[in-house]
Design a protein around this motif. Structure first.
Motif, PDB file in Angstrom:
ATOM      1  N   ILE A 174      47.688  20.778  44.252  1.00  0.00           N
ATOM      2  CA  ILE A 174      47.049  21.878  43.514  1.00  0.00           C
ATOM      3  C   ILE A 174      48.017  22.300  42.409  1.00  0.00           C
ATOM      4  O   ILE A 174      49.086  22.842  42.682  1.00  0.00           O
ATOM      5  CB  ILE A 174      46.754  23.068  44.444  1.00  0.00           C
ATOM      6  N   ILE A 175      47.641  22.031  41.179  1.00  0.00           N
ATOM      7  CA  ILE A 175      48.573  22.154  40.061  1.00  0.00           C
ATOM      8  C   ILE A 175      48.170  23.280  39.119  1.00  0.00           C
ATOM      9  O   ILE A 175      47.145  23.199  38.446  1.00  0.00           O
ATOM     10  CB  ILE A 175      48.624  20.836  39.265  1.00  0.00           C
ATOM     11  N   MET A 189      52.068  22.025  33.046  1.00  0.00           N
ATOM     12  CA  MET A 189      52.737  23.047  33.834  1.00  0.00           C
ATOM     13  C   MET A 189      54.022  23.476  33.136  1.00  0.00           C
ATOM     14  O   MET A 189      54.895  22.664  32.902  1.00  0.00           O
ATOM     15  CB  MET A 189      53.036  22.482  35.217  1.00  0.00           C
ATOM     16  N   GLU A 190      54.127  24.751  32.790  1.00  0.00           N
ATOM     17  CA  GLU A 190      55.340  25.214  32.124  1.00  0.00           C
ATOM     18  C   GLU A 190      55.794  26.519  32.759  1.00  0.00           C
ATOM     19  O   GLU A 190      54.999  27.353  33.133  1.00  0.00           O
ATOM     20  CB  GLU A 190      55.073  25.476  30.637  1.00  0.00           C
ATOM     21  N   ASN A 191      57.114  26.705  32.861  1.00  0.00           N
ATOM     22  CA  ASN A 191      57.648  27.962  33.344  1.00  0.00           C
ATOM     23  C   ASN A 191      57.656  28.942  32.202  1.00  0.00           C
ATOM     24  O   ASN A 191      58.212  28.673  31.143  1.00  0.00           O
ATOM     25  CB  ASN A 191      59.082  27.769  33.832  1.00  0.00           C
ATOM     26  N   THR A 192      57.085  30.110  32.425  1.00  0.00           N
ATOM     27  CA  THR A 192      56.845  30.889  31.242  1.00  0.00           C
ATOM     28  C   THR A 192      56.629  32.359  31.529  1.00  0.00           C
ATOM     29  O   THR A 192      56.512  32.793  32.671  1.00  0.00           O
ATOM     30  CB  THR A 192      55.623  30.300  30.527  1.00  0.00           C
ATOM     31  N   ILE A 193      56.572  33.134  30.433  1.00  0.00           N
ATOM     32  CA  ILE A 193      56.405  34.581  30.485  1.00  0.00           C
ATOM     33  C   ILE A 193      54.918  34.923  30.438  1.00  0.00           C
ATOM     34  O   ILE A 193      54.192  34.402  29.600  1.00  0.00           O
ATOM     35  CB  ILE A 193      57.100  35.221  29.249  1.00  0.00           C
ATOM     36  N   PHE A 194      54.482  35.797  31.341  1.00  0.00           N
ATOM     37  CA  PHE A 194      53.065  36.114  31.441  1.00  0.00           C
ATOM     38  C   PHE A 194      52.462  36.576  30.120  1.00  0.00           C
ATOM     39  O   PHE A 194      51.440  36.057  29.670  1.00  0.00           O
ATOM     40  CB  PHE A 194      52.865  37.194  32.519  1.00  0.00           C
ATOM     41  N   LYS A 247      52.121  10.034  41.283  1.00  0.00           N
ATOM     42  CA  LYS A 247      51.980  10.968  40.167  1.00  0.00           C
ATOM     43  C   LYS A 247      51.093  12.147  40.542  1.00  0.00           C
ATOM     44  O   LYS A 247      49.931  11.979  40.887  1.00  0.00           O
ATOM     45  CB  LYS A 247      51.383  10.253  38.951  1.00  0.00           C
ATOM     46  N   ASN A 248      51.643  13.321  40.449  1.00  0.00           N
ATOM     47  CA  ASN A 248      50.890  14.525  40.766  1.00  0.00           C
ATOM     48  C   ASN A 248      50.015  14.923  39.579  1.00  0.00           C
ATOM     49  O   ASN A 248      50.510  15.202  38.505  1.00  0.00           O
ATOM     50  CB  ASN A 248      51.862  15.658  41.102  1.00  0.00           C
ATOM     51  N   MET A 249      48.708  14.935  39.821  1.00  0.00           N
ATOM     52  CA  MET A 249      47.769  15.261  38.739  1.00  0.00           C
ATOM     53  C   MET A 249      46.456  15.672  39.384  1.00  0.00           C
ATOM     54  O   MET A 249      46.253  15.440  40.573  1.00  0.00           O
ATOM     55  CB  MET A 249      47.570  14.032  37.861  1.00  0.00           C
ATOM     56  N   PRO A 250      45.559  16.292  38.641  1.00  0.00           N
ATOM     57  CA  PRO A 250      44.281  16.673  39.236  1.00  0.00           C
ATOM     58  C   PRO A 250      43.498  15.445  39.697  1.00  0.00           C
ATOM     59  O   PRO A 250      43.437  14.455  38.978  1.00  0.00           O
ATOM     60  CB  PRO A 250      43.548  17.379  38.088  1.00  0.00           C
TER      61      PRO A 250
END
Lengths: 281, 281, 281, 281
Positions: free
Chosen positions: D270-271, D1-6, A159-162
């Motif tokens: 690194i997330i 983590m979400e793909n999104t508009i700045f 699981k990718n997490m901090p």
């Protein structure tokens, strides 16, 4: 770089940052005569902060420990631990979910508090990690290395997490000659196996110094030139202090052996502004 | 680099070197259909050597294990383990004294034999190490990590002597997804803490390939161009084979995940001559 | 480990492997008196091989250089360079295409020969690399570092292919105090930038020792116990010799400073069997 | 983590920290449409700071460069460079003597100013270094790599003194596909050769973020939760922002390739909190 007496140096500063282990105390208890040095600093009106990478105990526990050893004159809020920085990070960056950890229940209690649930690695179900939102290396005690280190590797791999390391020291001394692997050493093993870099807290990172600097400035006005960092370890205390831009003093009452000082400074290129036997002499 | 069928490649060589774990067997037992591949090699008169970094078991034990799993046609003397190289080193370089070790009694028995006394770390008296002449990391089992890793660090730190790592693999797979820290991982922790480099045996080191090459040439005449190394791991099997100057084939029946092959080859720059699903297809 | 006279040690062996730089010669020319040592070995019938990581010059050129310096009694075929191993690798593993390189034309001539075309990095067209099948770090001279190191990084990053380092030494001495970055140092920079590991040749790798051992055994019968490796560098000569399983002697006529020997041995854990001033005394 | 508009993310914050290269501009000039994003931030009253590891140019020069490229609305004092931190360190820690450097005269002028004399490596006399009190890696341009890198190694090896790296980036992009070795890469080569660790400035180090945070708080009241760090590089922008405890957004307009994002996040751990195409969309 000059060989010199602590008090004659310290009196030129408005504040001193002291490492705890190797400067104030060691595996035997208090370093003999250290009470006099603390009293001297107080009598001169020099502010004190203790900067310790020991994340296994809270401010209060470290305070109680000083008292039990017989040391007077260090207040709870003058003690700054790398665990406090770890806690701050978790508070800002992990808002929901449980944090899995390696360490004692005690260390989990004070670092992971803040209303959030935590779970020791041994209780994590690797096939049901939905709720796990982060991982923390807190202490080298409180778990079965044979079992829980492997489980940690698989948990972080799945699981990718901090992932944070509350104390980045790799070892700590347990007697005159011997050391024990610290949290940072165990984290390093896992980093090495997974080829990853976790988020480390504690000296030599500037964050610790900045935390102390900000704290200091809430009780007065201090410039960087007003502060002396005193420590027994080149790679954490002196490197960190140098980088933060404050004067540094290496003392030989801890894990830097007097006969190796010159060689170690030459090899590492980490140069303290002053070198002294201890904060007592 | 071509995607291809093992048998159609293998038949162009006079000998194949096979990694054991991930090629011939895995955590489940034999890889299905592997007997057919061994039979094919035999029927074509292609010589076989098994090159394994597993140092916890002797040639005989590995042979017995193949038999128990139901595999026929691999002989005891065709199995080459990194432990055999470690044993050879100890025989030539440490003539007197005891060898302290981390591992099972079994691993100590077969690697440290040769009339010499060995002693597990837990029985070493750190204050009386006169008789200790070397140290060996043999296996990840057979000791209490919490206690014996720390003791190992202090032992090696106190006494300067040759330190060897019989299996330099950092992990081994224990199921489809999970791994366990191997001897090489524990040695790496100690190297990291002490800032030292020990003497490692096993692939990708050329010594292992040379040992197999010399052995092969005692039973015929083989050039490097006559040999194909087959393995499931870029960093050991393929790197080692490439460096030794023989052709290499990566199979995807072990710890290299098919969807990551291209990326891993790009990232590491370790390029197999052939890639195939397994030695079966 | 004993402090001792070279000749009294060497006479117990049937063969000696000598490092070149720091043992036979240095930045000044021949080490004074070294002719007597070579003569002594010859008179005792002790076989000699020179093992050098200098890949910038062929056997013949190294031989000519010894002659020019006034040394008699070392034959061309007794000189073994890491470049010879690199050449062997290229011959077996890269069958078609050009090899791009960093180094002098001279180094390219003798390492990349064998009918194949080579091309210096400065002449490579990054937009037309179809024909490039491999890359070789050959020498630290013969190119413009400002331009060609960057070009090398982009070349290797764009095209995945075998990359070799003909001499893995990171520096070489140019005077009593000063060093110069060697091929291995430049390769290390590129490895670091690209986060890759290239294929390195030369001591301490076992391959070099094995090459010498096999060569020796073509002219007689030698066991590992019959051989003494003599070198001035712990990390290459002594580590490599130790690992190969032969006796090792550190001499202080090269880049290991006498006052630091004990510390360096302690820090690295690389322990020579013998230590002497030089092969002369 | 979400793909999104700045813009839809940024409007939830009181301040944004923007990396320069890969976010605001690239090797072609301004990233198309970036003016609209800056205008949007201004119209929403969101504070801006530019955090750049480019230490080769002063705040003023970076400001002029933005103007020349046609970007309006970023003020001189909103630009924070790693060179400013290097300068601060030198001011506090090196009180007397000259500072030797690798870099352009320009970079020396603005980093080493403050009344102190500086000297390029090529002009240093290795036999008379009495007056040299420190060393700074400032820029990858302005010197002859073939000559001056070797001289730097010998200079630092001969005299123990503080050594700083004003920009710890190892490479910088020069076109869509190609990079060039940056100051941090050259420093790394020297660190590797000398087995030393110098004092590095710039992201991901917390000091840079703290500098910006303190600066921000001189013009209002900002908590860490009020700030968004936007960058194109996981290892500097995102790691640094995460560690400092602020929200982070990775944009794909610079050196992180869209098709590799998931893999890189998985490999590095690194997330970023958010991922977007650029600050424009």
């Amino acid at each position: 770089m000059e060989n010199t007496i602590f008090s004659s140096i310290a009196k030129n500063f408005k504040a001193v940052f002291l490492d705890s282990y190797g400067v104030v105390k060691n595996y035997n208890g208090l370093i003999e005569g250290v009470q006099r040095s603390i009293d001297f600093l107080r009598s001169e009106g020099i502010a004190i902060r203790i900067l310790t990478n020991d994340a296994s105990r809270s401010q209060e526990q470290q305070y109680d420990n000083f008292r039990r050893l017989g040391l007077q004159g260090i207040e709870v809020e003058e003690i700054i631990t790398s665990g406090m920085l770890a806690r701050q990070f978790l508070k800002h960056k992990i808002l929901n979910g449980k944090i899995a950890y390696l360490g004692t229940e005690d260390s989990a209690h004070y670092i992971l508090q803040s209303g959030r649930q935590s779970v020791p690695v041994r209780e994590v179900n690797l096939d049901d990690m939905e709720a796990i939102a982060g991982f923390a290396f807190l202490d080298d005690e409180g778990f079965d290395w044979n079992v829980d280190i492997n489980k940690t590797i698989n948990l972080i791999n799945r699981k990718n997490m901090p992932v944070i390391v509350a104390n980045s020291d790799k070892v700590y001394p347990v007697s005159k000659n011997d050391v024990s692997v610290a949290t940072g050493g165990i984290a390093k093993l896992v980093e090495n196996i997974l080829n990853r870099k976790f988020i480390h807290f504690g000296k030599p990172d500037s964050q610790m110094f900045n935390f102390a600097f900000d704290d200091l400035n809430r009780s007065g006005h201090f410039e960087k030139t007003d502060i002396l960092m005193v420590g027994d370890t080149l790679a954490t205390d002196i490197l960190g202090g140098n980088k933060f831009g404050i004067k540094t003093m290496l003392v030989l009452s801890g894990n830097t052996r007097p006969e190796l000082v010159d060689i170690l400074i030459g090899v590492t290129g980490i140069i303290p502004d002053y070198i002294g036997e201890s904060i007592v002499k």
